[in-house]
Design a protein around this motif. Structure first.
Motif, short mmCIF file in Angstrom:
data_model
loop_
_atom_site.label_atom_id
_atom_site.label_comp_id
_atom_site.label_asym_id
_atom_site.label_seq_id
_atom_site.Cartn_x
_atom_site.Cartn_y
_atom_site.Cartn_z
N GLN A 148 0.80 -1.23 0.00
CA GLN A 148 0.00 0.00 0.00
C GLN A 148 0.83 1.28 0.00
O GLN A 148 0.34 2.34 -0.38
CB GLN A 148 -0.95 0.01 1.19
N ASP A 149 2.10 1.20 0.40
CA ASP A 149 2.96 2.38 0.41
C ASP A 149 3.74 2.56 -0.89
O ASP A 149 4.54 3.49 -1.01
CB ASP A 149 3.95 2.31 1.59
N CYS A 150 3.52 1.68 -1.85
CA CYS A 150 4.23 1.80 -3.13
C CYS A 150 3.78 3.06 -3.86
O CYS A 150 2.63 3.45 -3.81
CB CYS A 150 3.95 0.57 -4.01
N ARG A 151 4.73 3.69 -4.54
CA ARG A 151 4.44 4.92 -5.29
C ARG A 151 3.80 4.60 -6.64
O ARG A 151 2.85 5.26 -7.06
CB ARG A 151 5.74 5.71 -5.50
N TYR A 152 4.31 3.60 -7.34
CA TYR A 152 3.84 3.31 -8.69
C TYR A 152 3.06 2.00 -8.78
O TYR A 152 2.14 1.88 -9.59
CB TYR A 152 5.01 3.29 -9.67
N ILE A 153 3.43 1.00 -8.01
CA ILE A 153 2.70 -0.27 -8.02
C ILE A 153 1.41 -0.09 -7.23
O ILE A 153 1.42 0.35 -6.09
CB ILE A 153 3.56 -1.40 -7.40
N ASN A 154 0.30 -0.47 -7.84
CA ASN A 154 -1.01 -0.27 -7.23
C ASN A 154 -1.82 -1.56 -7.32
O ASN A 154 -2.33 -1.92 -8.38
CB ASN A 154 -1.75 0.87 -7.95
N ILE A 200 -2.73 -6.01 -10.47
CA ILE A 200 -1.59 -5.14 -10.19
C ILE A 200 -1.46 -4.12 -11.30
O ILE A 200 -1.14 -4.46 -12.45
CB ILE A 200 -0.28 -5.97 -10.08
N CYS A 201 -1.72 -2.86 -10.97
CA CYS A 201 -1.62 -1.78 -11.95
C CYS A 201 -0.36 -0.96 -11.69
O CYS A 201 0.25 -1.06 -10.62
CB CYS A 201 -2.85 -0.88 -11.87
N GLY A 257 5.27 -18.31 -1.52
CA GLY A 257 4.95 -17.73 -2.82
C GLY A 257 4.36 -16.34 -2.69
O GLY A 257 4.71 -15.43 -3.47
N ILE A 258 3.46 -16.14 -1.74
CA ILE A 258 2.86 -14.82 -1.53
C ILE A 258 3.93 -13.81 -1.13
O ILE A 258 3.95 -12.67 -1.63
CB ILE A 258 1.76 -14.90 -0.45
N ASP A 259 4.84 -14.22 -0.24
CA ASP A 259 5.91 -13.31 0.20
C ASP A 259 6.83 -12.94 -0.95
O ASP A 259 7.32 -11.80 -1.03
CB ASP A 259 6.72 -13.96 1.33
N ARG A 260 7.09 -13.88 -1.83
CA ARG A 260 7.93 -13.58 -3.00
C ARG A 260 7.29 -12.52 -3.88
O ARG A 260 7.98 -11.62 -4.38
CB ARG A 260 8.20 -14.85 -3.81
N LEU A 261 5.97 -12.62 -4.06
CA LEU A 261 5.28 -11.63 -4.88
C LEU A 261 5.34 -10.26 -4.22
O LEU A 261 5.62 -9.25 -4.89
CB LEU A 261 3.83 -12.05 -5.09
N VAL A 262 5.06 -10.20 -2.93
CA VAL A 262 5.10 -8.92 -2.21
C VAL A 262 6.49 -8.30 -2.30
O VAL A 262 6.64 -7.10 -2.58
CB VAL A 262 4.71 -9.13 -0.73
N SER A 263 7.50 -9.11 -2.08
CA SER A 263 8.88 -8.61 -2.13
C SER A 263 9.23 -8.09 -3.53
O SER A 263 9.85 -7.03 -3.67
CB SER A 263 9.85 -9.73 -1.73
N ALA A 264 8.83 -8.82 -4.55
CA ALA A 264 9.13 -8.41 -5.92
C ALA A 264 8.45 -7.10 -6.26
O ALA A 264 9.07 -6.20 -6.86
CB ALA A 264 8.68 -9.50 -6.89
N LEU A 265 7.19 -6.95 -5.88
CA LEU A 265 6.46 -5.71 -6.20
C LEU A 265 7.09 -4.51 -5.50
O LEU A 265 7.20 -3.43 -6.10
CB LEU A 265 5.00 -5.86 -5.80
N ASN A 266 7.51 -4.68 -4.27
CA ASN A 266 8.15 -3.58 -3.55
C ASN A 266 9.51 -3.24 -4.16
O ASN A 266 9.88 -2.07 -4.25
CB ASN A 266 8.30 -3.93 -2.07
N GLU A 267 10.24 -4.25 -4.59
CA GLU A 267 11.54 -4.00 -5.22
C GLU A 267 11.38 -3.28 -6.56
O GLU A 267 12.12 -2.34 -6.88
CB GLU A 267 12.28 -5.32 -5.42
N ILE A 268 10.40 -3.72 -7.34
CA ILE A 268 10.14 -3.06 -8.62
C ILE A 268 9.73 -1.62 -8.40
O ILE A 268 10.19 -0.70 -9.11
CB ILE A 268 9.04 -3.82 -9.39
#
Length: 571
Positions: free
Chosen positions: A287-293, A308-309, A352-363
């Motif tokens: 939720q704190d991501c600037r571009y990943i929504n 994921i927008c 698997g869920i944690d990997r997705l969360v981590s990837a989205l935050n890194e991106i």
């Protein structure tokens, strides 16, 4: 264990020798995956027949029916496709009128072709900010439904997990005794628990089709067809299921359906709890991501769909999809123009869920860093340009003799090649290159910046005070995407069945304006037609196709990114 599986296992452990099909003879040595052959049989004594069920298959179908709350339930081993084909043929005759949402699976269109139907389309809401379709509004159905309408066909939920108001649509149709068929392929798990969205069966739909393999623990190609009420003739349903289903149905697939039903009966509450918790975790942790929504439940009804927008269109959905797959080894379900879709279930793992969360935050962090880099470069050019203008505001920068440009003019002419532009074109880096190495995939390209003309009519790149360059880039992309991308129906010249059977030649995309489409053009997945046979190809449609090709999206019906497969001259 489910009865059907138990019976198959019992046979496998017995001393009955198979002098019958299938040819592998339950011999595990016959193939690398031969361990499943023990359960793979054909219709033999005491093992019932799907097309005339009265024993163990009938019992399994009744268990599914009890879970979903229909009047009758049928196993499908040819996927939801055969259920849709059978449903349409059961309620419509040749040349009948069918009201349908435009965002339907291609199997609906195949049924319309085979039945020679007159389709009356209704467009769902289009969520321009996110680039996909939303709900079908009941009032839109009411506008087009007439006394000679034979059925209404709706897809709900959508691929992205948006559920339409089926209950209101059913009430409208039933006032005229018109059956409502709902392709609820992506909602088989709604029966798990009351925390899930309302199912189309609960809403009163007459026929509902579920792809149990999509969101429950069933094997690929498995599905269910449910019927309720007194409008639909069950005999007609059975008749066409015999036509459109295999005469040699897989017992392994049917046992898989039975197992999935039992799982939902026994563990549905636990599975729905896990699903909801995974959904909430992904949304909260990003939720704190600037571009990943990651879109929330205020828009996406189905917790099993993670949409994921990317804000401001800094990268496309296709680019995000490739980054997740190639850099993080996360395989998404599909990519749209502006979003990526992930499907989650109660069988996902926390890892698997944690990997997705981590990837989205890194991106997201990478996108933020690159946007700051661009903005700093933009600010330098802005200051330099404004200082240059201010220092020269009192000068005659075009001399009376028109022979001397002066330093200001030279400065303006040289800005095009400024480091700012070079930096903007070079910041792909390993991050973006890993996703898409094409020239078009530059994170922000020269032409994406605001262009204005200065006082000497020389085009230079400038940025207004406090201009968020990334937002500006996004608005330009939105404008480009909307230009020639109207969601009004194309003009219809021929019916699908009339147009699809004609002879055609390959036609260059730019030469196709004004011609009649002789084939479907789909974005896949999910396979929703952009144009259907018999519709006129417009310039706006061509512009849209070029945009999709440029973004490397999967378009069916276009050959080598250059030709329409089939086109016919206007009549």
């Amino acid at each position: 264990m489910p009865e059907l599986y138990d019976k198959l296992n019992e046979l496998a452990q017995s001393d009955y020798y198979p002098f019958h099909m299938p040819g592998h003879k339950r011999n595990e040595q016959a193939a690398p995956f031969g361990d499943i052959f023990d359960l793979d049989i054909t219709e033999i004594d005491e093992y019932d027949n799907l097309h005339d069920a009265s024993g163990i298959i009938k019992n399994a179908q009744d268990r599914a029916n009890k879970l979903y709350g229909a009047d009758d339930t049928f196993f499908l081993v040819n996927g939801s496709t055969c259920g849709i084909l059978s449903s349409i043929f059961a309620v419509c005759k040749d040349y009948d009128k069918l009201v349908t949402s435009r965002n339907c699976h291609k199997s609906l269109y195949h049924a319309a072709y085979l039945r020679k139907l007159d389709l009356k389309f209704v467009f769902p809401e289009y969520l321009n900010e996110y680039g996909f379709f939303g709900k079908i509004l009941p009032e839109k159905i009411e506008e087009v439904i007439t006394e000679d309408t034979k059925a209404v066909f709706i897809t709900s939920p959508t691929y992205e997990g948006i559920v339409s108001d089926i209950e209101s649509i059913v009430k409208i149709a039933h006032t005229k005794k018109i059956p409502v068929i709902v392709d609820e392929a992506h909602g088989a798990h709604f029966a798990m628990d009351k925390s899930m969205p309302q199912s189309a069966l609960e809403a009163g739909a007459d026929i509902v089709i579920h792809s149990v393999h999509k969101t429950t623990a069933a094997m690929t190609q498995t599905a269910l067809l449910h019927v309720q009420g007194n409008i639909v003739d069950r005999g007609q349903i059975r008749r066409y299921l015999r036509i459109f289903q295999s005469s040699s149905p897989s017992y392994v697939l049917m046992a898989s359906i039975d197992n999935a039903v039992e799982e939902m009966e026994k563990n549905g509450h636990l599975l729905s709890e896990k699903l909801n918790s995974y959904n909430e975790k992904i949304i909260k942790k990003t939720q704190d991501c600037r571009y990943i929504n990651v879109l929330g439940k205020d828009l996406i009804d189905d917790p099993g769909k993670i949409v994921i927008c990317v804000r401001d269109d800094v990268i496309s959905g296709e680019e995000l999809y490739k980054i997740l797959r190639e850099k993080f080894h996360l395989q998404m379900e599909m990519a749209g123009e502006k979003h990526v879709l992930a499907i989650i279930t109660g069988y996902d793992s926390s890892i698997g869920i944690d990997r997705l969360v981590s990837a989205l935050n890194e991106i997201d962090a990478e996108l933020v860093n690159k946007s700051k880099h661009i903005l700093n470069s933009v600010n330098k050019v802005t200051i330099r340009n404004k200082t240059s203008k201010r220092n020269n505001s009192e000068q005659n920068f075009i001399k009376e003799d028109n022979s001397t440009e002066g330093d200001f003019i030279k400065g303006a002419n040289s800005i095009e090649e400024d480091d700012f532009i070079k930096e903007a074109n070079s910041i792909e880096g390993d991050f973006i290159k890993g996703a898409n190495s094409k020239e078009e995939s530059n994170f922000v390209k020269e032409e994406n910046f605001v262009k204005t003309e200065d006082t000497i009519n020389k085009t230079i790149y400038t940025v207004e005070d406090n201009l968020d360059v990334i937002s500006s880039y996004g608005e330009i992309i939105k404008e480009n995407a909307s230009r020639g991308n109207s969601f009004e129906l194309p003009e219809k010249k021929l019916s699908i069945f009339e147009a699809w059977d004609k002879n055609y030649n390959l036609t260059k995309i730019d030469d196709a304006v004004g011609l009649i489409s002789g084939d479907f053009v789909n974005l896949y997945p999910p396979g929703i037609p952009l144009i259907v046979p018999g519709e006129i190809i417009s310039k706006a449609f061509i512009n849209s196709i070029k945009e999709y090709i440029k973004k490397d999206m999967n378009i069916q019906g276009i050959v080598e990114d250059r030709y329409f497969q089939k086109c016919l001259k206007t009549l």
